[in-house]
Design a protein around this motif. Sequence first.
Motif, PDB file in Angstrom:
ATOM      1  N   GLU A   3     -31.957  28.641 -18.230  1.00 28.05           N
ATOM      2  CA  GLU A   3     -30.992  27.884 -17.521  1.00 28.05           C
ATOM      3  C   GLU A   3     -31.053  25.918 -17.929  1.00 28.05           C
ATOM      4  OE1 GLU A   3     -29.420  28.016 -13.833  1.00 28.05           O
ATOM      5  OE2 GLU A   3     -30.300  29.903 -14.795  1.00 28.05           O
ATOM      6  N   LYS A   4     -30.092  25.741 -17.697  1.00 26.59           N
ATOM      7  CA  LYS A   4     -29.209  24.159 -17.988  1.00 26.59           C
ATOM      8  C   LYS A   4     -29.760  23.377 -17.010  1.00 26.59           C
ATOM      9  CE  LYS A   4     -26.627  25.446 -22.337  1.00 26.59           C
ATOM     10  NZ  LYS A   4     -25.020  24.822 -22.782  1.00 26.59           N
ATOM     11  N   VAL A   5     -29.484  22.267 -17.458  1.00 28.21           N
ATOM     12  CA  VAL A   5     -30.522  21.361 -16.386  1.00 28.21           C
ATOM     13  C   VAL A   5     -29.738  19.618 -17.437  1.00 28.21           C
ATOM     14  CG1 VAL A   5     -32.245  19.519 -15.316  1.00 28.21           C
ATOM     15  CG2 VAL A   5     -32.558  21.869 -15.887  1.00 28.21           C
ATOM     16  N   ASN A   6     -28.616  19.094 -16.323  1.00 26.51           N
ATOM     17  CA  ASN A   6     -27.758  17.834 -16.949  1.00 26.51           C
ATOM     18  C   ASN A   6     -27.466  17.885 -18.847  1.00 26.51           C
ATOM     19  OD1 ASN A   6     -28.683  16.565 -14.680  1.00 26.51           O
ATOM     20  ND2 ASN A   6     -30.599  15.883 -15.505  1.00 26.51           N
ATOM     21  N   ALA A   7     -26.484  19.386 -18.384  1.00 23.51           N
ATOM     22  CA  ALA A   7     -26.205  19.690 -19.190  1.00 23.51           C
ATOM     23  C   ALA A   7     -26.800  20.087 -20.525  1.00 23.51           C
ATOM     24  CB  ALA A   7     -24.805  19.304 -19.818  1.00 23.51           C
ATOM     25  N   LYS A   8     -27.854  20.126 -20.048  1.00 27.17           N
ATOM     26  CA  LYS A   8     -28.854  20.313 -21.294  1.00 27.17           C
ATOM     27  C   LYS A   8     -29.994  21.483 -21.372  1.00 27.17           C
ATOM     28  CE  LYS A   8     -27.786  15.864 -23.437  1.00 27.17           C
ATOM     29  NZ  LYS A   8     -27.667  15.972 -25.025  1.00 27.17           N
ATOM     30  N   PRO A   9     -30.563  22.415 -22.196  1.00 26.86           N
ATOM     31  CA  PRO A   9     -31.356  23.241 -22.167  1.00 26.86           C
ATOM     32  C   PRO A   9     -32.740  22.015 -21.914  1.00 26.86           C
ATOM     33  CG  PRO A   9     -30.881  23.156 -24.283  1.00 26.86           C
ATOM     34  CD  PRO A   9     -30.440  21.808 -23.625  1.00 26.86           C
ATOM     35  N   LEU A  10     -33.459  23.318 -20.197  1.00 27.10           N
ATOM     36  CA  LEU A  10     -34.643  23.281 -19.635  1.00 27.10           C
ATOM     37  C   LEU A  10     -35.744  23.087 -20.182  1.00 27.10           C
ATOM     38  CD1 LEU A  10     -36.130  22.745 -16.969  1.00 27.10           C
ATOM     39  CD2 LEU A  10     -35.811  25.581 -16.784  1.00 27.10           C
ATOM     40  N   VAL A  30     -35.771  11.078 -18.816  1.00 24.02           N
ATOM     41  CA  VAL A  30     -36.315  12.086 -19.506  1.00 24.02           C
ATOM     42  C   VAL A  30     -35.763  13.737 -18.751  1.00 24.02           C
ATOM     43  CG1 VAL A  30     -37.919  11.254 -20.962  1.00 24.02           C
ATOM     44  CG2 VAL A  30     -38.461  12.537 -19.328  1.00 24.02           C
ATOM     45  N   ASP A  31     -34.992  13.204 -17.501  1.00 23.46           N
ATOM     46  CA  ASP A  31     -35.086  14.234 -16.475  1.00 23.46           C
ATOM     47  C   ASP A  31     -33.357  14.574 -17.085  1.00 23.46           C
ATOM     48  OD1 ASP A  31     -34.385  16.148 -14.648  1.00 23.46           O
ATOM     49  OD2 ASP A  31     -33.498  14.647 -13.410  1.00 23.46           O
ATOM     50  N   LYS A  32     -32.830  13.579 -17.591  1.00 27.07           N
ATOM     51  CA  LYS A  32     -31.185  13.355 -17.803  1.00 27.07           C
ATOM     52  C   LYS A  32     -31.006  14.205 -19.397  1.00 27.07           C
ATOM     53  CE  LYS A  32     -29.814  10.824 -14.744  1.00 27.07           C
ATOM     54  NZ  LYS A  32     -29.686  11.259 -13.349  1.00 27.07           N
ATOM     55  N   MET A  33     -31.997  14.270 -19.388  1.00 25.53           N
ATOM     56  CA  MET A  33     -31.836  15.038 -21.260  1.00 25.53           C
ATOM     57  C   MET A  33     -32.922  16.426 -20.784  1.00 25.53           C
ATOM     58  SD  MET A  33     -33.043  11.980 -23.902  1.00 25.53           S
ATOM     59  CE  MET A  33     -33.500  10.201 -22.230  1.00 25.53           C
ATOM     60  N   ASP A  64     -40.462  18.791 -29.103  1.00 26.48           N
ATOM     61  CA  ASP A  64     -39.705  17.630 -30.151  1.00 26.48           C
ATOM     62  C   ASP A  64     -38.709  16.617 -28.776  1.00 26.48           C
ATOM     63  OD1 ASP A  64     -41.676  17.806 -32.268  1.00 26.48           O
ATOM     64  OD2 ASP A  64     -40.307  19.699 -32.712  1.00 26.48           O
ATOM     65  N   VAL A  65     -38.645  17.788 -28.005  1.00 28.07           N
ATOM     66  CA  VAL A  65     -37.809  17.348 -27.504  1.00 28.07           C
ATOM     67  C   VAL A  65     -38.343  16.152 -26.254  1.00 28.07           C
ATOM     68  CG1 VAL A  65     -35.711  18.098 -25.686  1.00 28.07           C
ATOM     69  CG2 VAL A  65     -36.236  19.675 -27.626  1.00 28.07           C
ATOM     70  N   LEU A  66     -39.016  16.407 -25.956  1.00 29.58           N
ATOM     71  CA  LEU A  66     -39.823  15.373 -24.968  1.00 29.58           C
ATOM     72  C   LEU A  66     -39.991  14.074 -25.916  1.00 29.58           C
ATOM     73  CD1 LEU A  66     -41.618  14.530 -23.387  1.00 29.58           C
ATOM     74  CD2 LEU A  66     -43.535  15.645 -23.754  1.00 29.58           C
ATOM     75  N   VAL A  67     -40.425  14.128 -26.154  1.00 23.67           N
ATOM     76  CA  VAL A  67     -41.037  13.132 -27.820  1.00 23.67           C
ATOM     77  C   VAL A  67     -40.195  12.731 -27.894  1.00 23.67           C
ATOM     78  CG1 VAL A  67     -42.035  12.189 -30.061  1.00 23.67           C
ATOM     79  CG2 VAL A  67     -43.011  13.784 -28.586  1.00 23.67           C
ATOM     80  N   GLN A  68     -39.046  12.514 -28.457  1.00 24.05           N
ATOM     81  CA  GLN A  68     -37.392  12.366 -28.577  1.00 24.05           C
ATOM     82  C   GLN A  68     -36.839  11.220 -27.530  1.00 24.05           C
ATOM     83  OE1 GLN A  68     -36.642  11.716 -31.653  1.00 24.05           O
ATOM     84  NE2 GLN A  68     -38.050  12.500 -32.546  1.00 24.05           N
ATOM     85  N   ALA A  69     -37.213  12.236 -26.225  1.00 21.04           N
ATOM     86  CA  ALA A  69     -36.339  12.028 -25.039  1.00 21.04           C
ATOM     87  C   ALA A  69     -37.008  10.752 -24.191  1.00 21.04           C
ATOM     88  CB  ALA A  69     -36.660  13.057 -24.100  1.00 21.04           C
ATOM     89  N   VAL A  70     -38.650  10.396 -24.402  1.00 22.93           N
ATOM     90  CA  VAL A  70     -39.508   9.404 -24.245  1.00 22.93           C
ATOM     91  C   VAL A  70     -39.235   8.103 -25.247  1.00 22.93           C
ATOM     92  CG1 VAL A  70     -42.124   8.903 -24.599  1.00 22.93           C
ATOM     93  CG2 VAL A  70     -41.665  10.916 -23.376  1.00 22.93           C
ATOM     94  N   LYS A  71     -39.289   8.467 -26.402  1.00 25.60           N
ATOM     95  CA  LYS A  71     -38.443   7.355 -27.381  1.00 25.60           C
ATOM     96  C   LYS A  71     -37.513   6.891 -27.187  1.00 25.60           C
ATOM     97  CE  LYS A  71     -41.017   8.972 -31.748  1.00 25.60           C
ATOM     98  NZ  LYS A  71     -40.665   9.635 -33.551  1.00 25.60           N
ATOM     99  N   LYS A  72     -36.109   7.446 -26.704  1.00 24.10           N
ATOM    100  CA  LYS A  72     -35.128   7.461 -25.595  1.00 24.10           C
ATOM    101  C   LYS A  72     -35.219   6.477 -24.800  1.00 24.10           C
ATOM    102  CE  LYS A  72     -30.188   8.168 -25.153  1.00 24.10           C
ATOM    103  NZ  LYS A  72     -29.338   9.306 -24.979  1.00 24.10           N
TER     104      LYS A  72
END
Length: 404
Positions: free
Chosen positions: A16-23, A349-352, A390-398
């Motif tokens: 699934e995708k969440v907010n147009a991003k892979p879950l 991070v949910d938006k990502m 890695d996606v989580l880490v980048q999302a937290v940095k953002k």
Amino acid sequence: MFDIQAIRADFPILKEKVNAKPLVYFDNGATSQKPKVVLDAIQQYYTEINANIHRGVHTLSQLATDAYEESRFKIQKHINAKHAHEVLFTSGTTFGINLVANGFAQLLQPGDEIIVSELEHHSNIVPWQFACQRSGAVLKVIPLKENGELNMEVYQQLLTNKTKLVAVNHISNALGVINPIEFIIEKAHQIGAAVFIDGAQATPHLKPDVQALDCDFYAFSGHKICGPTGTGILYGKEAWLNALPPYQGGGEMIKEVTFEETTFAELPHKFEAGTPNIAGGIVLGVAIDYLNQVGFDAIAAYEKELLDYATEQLLQIPGLRIYGNTEHKASVVSFNIDGIHPYDIGAIVDKMGVAVRTGHHCAQPIMRYFNIPGTVRASFMFYNTKEEIDVLVQAVKKAQTMLL
């Protein structure tokens, strides 16, 4: 070989995708995702053998009963209970705790003592408070240490001849800390106290051997081990289950009813009043079969890789602090960033597409100990990947960049 892509293919929701991003699903501490074999088993029950159990002579009732009791035997084998009737179906860990606490409330005397820990989920605090209020018993608390471990020196000092029960979790839902329950059980038994283990957060990651542990009670929830919601197990030693009064009255749990007196059924039915979650109980056995097929040794080794990798990567973020820094830990990283509320990080991070849990995790005493409003909790399962971390880490940095 641990084929992560084959395992991920078993879980439809991971596509699934969440907010147009892979879950990226890192809220496994709250509930796990379900493999297709579990989803198919739910539909199969309702389309092929849907009937009430233990009460009918007709074929569908017999098929449903056989499947339900076969699941009980699977779970008995899985946790190494001595008897199948020591395995009670419940709606979840919370129900199991309340069942035992309600029974002990009727056995305790004023001045008796129950010990819990500062590391507990509210579900393993409040029912014991109720039991103490009803009986006049006293609640005592094993304190935390700065690294998230329980203070075992103080624990031993709390144990007295007044201690009747010790209730602790196997693994902390908020911090991922694995408690030394073997030591806790041994010391409690030396002074004649019973021990209740909340295994809700442990059973997704390991196989509890209740006979080797020698615990008196062990409870867990089905929805955290890839099974359906509204399911759970309470294991209790036969002697204790016979000693405790029934928790609920109704059909199935009785032997004979008259207006003058009611006698109760033998175990396990004494504690299983009413029509149960039949589909859930059957499918819980399917979920356990699936996990054993993957293999708990393989699960533990892979999840340790995820934990070590996530810890290393997250700690490279300036101002980030992880709570629960112990050698023995499950695949949970609970953290904060200086100057940022955990809820704000979770929302961004949910938006990502990243699902994490924020807040106090139904463990307010822990948050009070660290003097924080809550944490961001990323909890991993064997179907997660380092790429997702890695996606989580980048999302937290953002999020950090946006919020500071």
